[in-house]
Design a protein around this motif. Structure first.
Motif, short mmCIF file in Angstrom:
data_model
loop_
_atom_site.label_atom_id
_atom_site.label_comp_id
_atom_site.label_asym_id
_atom_site.label_seq_id
_atom_site.Cartn_x
_atom_site.Cartn_y
_atom_site.Cartn_z
N ARG A 252 0.99 -1.24 0.18
CA ARG A 252 0.03 -0.02 -0.26
C ARG A 252 0.96 1.38 -0.04
N VAL A 253 0.54 2.05 -0.95
CA VAL A 253 1.53 3.13 -1.32
C VAL A 253 0.51 4.42 -1.27
N HIS A 254 0.69 5.34 -0.18
CA HIS A 254 -0.07 6.48 -0.02
C HIS A 254 0.63 7.80 -0.59
N VAL A 255 -0.26 8.58 -1.36
CA VAL A 255 -0.11 9.81 -1.77
C VAL A 255 -0.55 11.01 -1.03
N ALA A 256 0.24 11.90 -0.74
CA ALA A 256 -0.06 13.28 0.08
C ALA A 256 0.60 14.33 -0.40
N ALA A 381 -9.42 5.87 -3.50
CA ALA A 381 -9.19 7.14 -3.13
C ALA A 381 -10.00 7.43 -1.78
N VAL A 382 -9.28 8.02 -0.95
CA VAL A 382 -9.32 7.98 0.29
C VAL A 382 -9.11 9.57 0.90
N SER A 383 -9.83 10.55 1.30
CA SER A 383 -9.59 11.75 1.69
C SER A 383 -8.94 11.72 2.90
N ALA A 384 -8.25 12.82 3.28
CA ALA A 384 -7.67 12.98 4.53
C ALA A 384 -8.20 12.85 5.81
N ARG A 385 -9.48 13.23 5.69
CA ARG A 385 -10.36 13.13 6.94
C ARG A 385 -10.76 11.46 7.07
N ARG A 389 -5.07 10.73 7.32
CA ARG A 389 -4.51 11.63 8.07
C ARG A 389 -3.03 11.39 8.56
N ALA A 390 -2.95 10.07 8.97
CA ALA A 390 -1.49 9.63 9.30
C ALA A 390 -0.46 9.79 8.27
N VAL A 391 -0.71 9.52 6.94
CA VAL A 391 0.19 10.06 6.07
C VAL A 391 0.41 11.12 5.62
N ALA A 392 -0.82 11.72 5.66
CA ALA A 392 -0.75 13.41 5.61
C ALA A 392 0.31 14.00 6.57
N GLU A 393 0.23 13.89 8.02
CA GLU A 393 1.13 14.10 8.76
C GLU A 393 2.52 13.81 8.72
N THR A 394 2.63 12.74 8.19
CA THR A 394 3.97 12.17 7.79
C THR A 394 4.65 12.94 6.70
N VAL A 395 3.82 13.46 5.59
CA VAL A 395 4.46 14.21 4.43
C VAL A 395 4.61 15.70 5.00
N ARG A 396 3.90 16.07 5.87
CA ARG A 396 3.79 17.65 6.52
C ARG A 396 5.17 17.44 7.30
N GLY A 397 5.33 16.49 8.05
CA GLY A 397 6.83 16.51 8.78
C GLY A 397 7.89 16.34 7.83
N LEU A 398 7.88 15.58 6.95
CA LEU A 398 8.95 15.50 5.89
C LEU A 398 8.97 16.84 5.23
N ALA A 399 8.16 17.85 4.93
CA ALA A 399 8.10 18.90 4.20
C ALA A 399 8.84 19.96 5.33
N GLY A 400 8.45 19.91 6.51
CA GLY A 400 9.12 20.74 7.45
C GLY A 400 10.64 20.60 7.77
#
Length: 647
Positions: A252-256, A381-385, A389-400
């Motif tokens: 399973r590969v998540h895109v965010a 297709a899965v929204s962040a809500r 959410r967990a993958v979105a937080e991971t990508v935001r941490g990577l971006a920071g």
């Protein structure tokens, strides 16, 4: 384990898989130990007895009638059920129907059962030889083998319904889906009303009523004809269930997408905000693909991400030269060039089993859906809500974390200039290509070797593992290596458009691309298309990746050129000068209406500066247009012309 592979011109048998290394044994008694990522990306590697997945060409698939595409997709599910017992293939879940159980019935018996089922559903001229012929065609040609061969011929304009009418019939079928009182006549009347509303009364010629009846029967779902109750899923919804356990790399590969706190120089010389869209492996935390782009509302195309994650960099043409040019363009590197080449060669890459994405940040198309069906990639297709959410937080941490490093690189390459804007802040001179190169290096050198809280081995729960370590652990646990795609698949997965080939090459985004392979096709129309334009595949976020399909059927790379000279997109001085010119008063921001970069505009600016008394000197005794009048910023007219021309 036990599979036979071809490597370096010899046939080997896989004996073991330990710590990301594959142990091979030859029939003559010779043994070898090779890195799994190097083995699957080597030239000439193939698995004996396993066919290479066939990707339908984007132009061919989109040119097919909608009815032919939907019928081919329906045939694919029936064939998978005959071969494996499940319409979605092995591992898709569900219950095997009794007449298609491979443990109880032979392949011929299952083909007979499928022919009887399709005949009962209303499919005409379907027998056991027909099912067998379609099954063998799917093995040889993939999804295109299931398309009616009459649909692959050139369109004659007679004997087929208008695509606008077919779209209206499909829309009518969707609107009347699941209503028990629906009849075919009501579907036809609703489709005629949709055509009139969309294109105007009498603008589209409607076929005869008998042809409309046949069209409705062809486009309707055999398992859900008009008037049948709607099929509903049983059990709890996916949003209420816990996320499935992920035990294999690439399962399973998540895109965010997340915003970056760094700005880049756009194509017009102005600074814009940047963002990153990453594809993160759910089991190991490895970033299989990361694309830096302008922060925009347009979603990133999933086909580009699939090309970046599924095709290893080592098999792409010219990747060493591109990496060397990008590495030498900026200072403050995290690793040497040789170390980076080696680390990039063994970087994880795989075609995912399931690609989970947010529809708000990633876009799909009909052609991409057919590609995923051919490769066995499931889309979710899965929204962040709902569940991302967990993958979105991971990508935001990577971006920071990456933003800090990118700002440090920009400050080292373009130090503070108090005279540029009066603030003393570093001047933005980083382009998207610079940012993409810095991002790739940072992911390889920092993120993939950084221990993470969520990555732990079952036998060592107190030890935090890095993504690279987790990748090697799970490879040994599952006993299989996810196979990436070939080099030719990279260009096939990129978006396509039609362009004309002139004597100077092709024009794309105000850039000119040329190569020696275009010599015999300059100024000539494409013999395989109706409008004479050529099929060109391009990377939306990398101006270096442009390919053209020639009459031989292959995609050939093109080079970004200007006046016959190849350009290097990593010239830091160009972007630095462009950013300062765009922010300098009297240039791009305060330029009078109608002014441009021409010599006349530069002379006018210089003369105005002299007349206003803002220039310290007047015209010197030189001839004609190359007077030594001092212009804005203390530059002479001759120097300003030279700078504008070089810019």
């Amino acid at each position: 384990m036990g599979a036979r592979v071809t490597f370096e011109g010899r046939t080997w048998q896989v004996g073991a898989l330990v710590d990301g290394r594959v142990h091979l044994a030859d029939d003559d008694g010779a043994t070898a130990c090779v890195l799994a990522s190097y083995l699957v990306a080597a030239d000439g590697f193939e698995v004996v007895g396993q066919a290479v997945p066939q990707i339908p060409a984007a132009e061919v698939w989109s040119a097919l009638p909608l009815a032919a595409r939907e019928r081919a997709m329906a045939w694919l599910g029936h064939i998978r059920e005959v071969e494996t017992g499940l319409p979605g293939g092995p591992g898709s879940g569900g219950r095997v129907r009794e007449e298609y159980d491979p443990q109880r019935f032979t392949l011929a018996e299952r083909e007979h059962a499928k022919a009887r089922e399709l005949t009962a559903l209303g499919w005409t001229k379907v027998s056991r030889p027909t099912v067998q012929r379609m099954r063998l065609a799917n093995q040889r040609q993939g999804l295109l083998g299931l398309v009616d061969k009459r649909s692959l011929r050139s369109r004659s304009g007679t004997g087929r319904a208008d695509e606008r009418v077919a779209d209206a019939v499909l829309e009518a079928l969707r609107l009347r889906r699941g209503r028990r009182s629906t009849t075919v006549k009501q579907i036809i009347e609703l489709a005629e009303q949709i055509v009139a509303d969309r294109h105007g009364p009498g603008r589209v010629k409607l076929p005869a009523r008998a042809s409309m009846y046949r069209l409705v029967r062809a486009l309707s779902d055999p398992a859900e004809p008009p008037g049948a109750p709607a099929r509903t899923a049983t059990g709890r919804s996916w949003a209420q269930d816990a996320p499935p356990a992920v035990l294999r790399p690439g399962e399973r590969v998540h895109v965010a997408t997340a915003g970056l706190g760094v700005q880049v120089v756009d194509e017009d010389g102005r600074t814009v905000a940047a963002a990153v869209t990453a594809a993160v492996d759910g089991a190991t935390g490895c970033v299989l693909a990361a694309v830096a782009h302008r922060r925009q509302s347009v979603p990133v195309q999933l086909s580009v991400l699939l090309a970046e994650m599924a095709v290893p960099r080592t098999v792409r043409p010219g990747w060493r030269e591109e990496l060397r040019a990008a590495h030498e363009s900026l200072p403050s590197r995290l690793m040497s060039l040789d170390a980076r080449l080696g680390a990039t060669a063994v970087r994880a890459s795989a075609a995912p089993e399931t690609l989970v994405f947010d529809p708000a940040t990633a876009a799909t198309a009909s052609w991409f859906l057919s590609v995923c069906e051919s490769l066995g990639v499931s889309l979710e297709a899965v929204s962040a809500r709902q569940g991302g959410r967990a993958v979105a937080e991971t990508v935001r941490g990577l971006a920071g974390l990456f933003t800090r490093h990118a700002c440090a690189v920009a400050a080292a390459a373009w130090p503070a200039d108090p005279g540029a804007d009066g603030t003393g802040q570093p001047q933005a001179g980083m382009s998207l290509l610079h940012l993409q190169d810095v991002l790739d290096e940072w992911i390889t050198a920092v993120w993939h070797v950084r221990p993470q809280e969520a990555l732990r081995h079952p036998m060592m729960p107190r030890a935090q593992l890095s993504p690279n370590e987790m990748w090697g652990v799970l490879l040994g646990a599952c006993g299989a290596v996810p196979r990436p795609l070939d080099a030719r698949h990279f260009a096939e997965l990129l978006p396509a458009r039609r362009q004309a080939v002139t004597e100077a090459g092709i024009r794309l985004g105000r850039r000119r691309y040329d190569a020696a392979c275009l010599d015999e096709h300059r100024g000539r129309p494409c013999p395989t298309t109706d409008d004479g334009r050529w099929e060109v595949h391009y990377h939306p976020y990398d101006v270096r990746q442009v390919h053209i399909r020639l009459p031989d059927g292959h995609l050939h790379p093109l080079t970004w050129t200007d006046s016959g000279h190849s350009l290097q997109p990593f010239d830091a001085t160009v972007y630095h000068r462009a950013a300062r010119a765009a922010a300098r008063p009297g240039r791009a921001g305060d330029r009078p209406a109608g002014a441009g970069n021409s010599r006349a505009a530069v002379r006018a600016a210089g003369a105005q500066a002299v007349g206003d008394g803002t220039a310290p000197s007047a015209v010197s005794g030189t001839s004609g247009a190359r007077g030594r009048a001092t212009g804005p910023g203390g530059l002479s007219v001759y120097d300003a012309e030279a700078e504008a021309g070089q810019w």
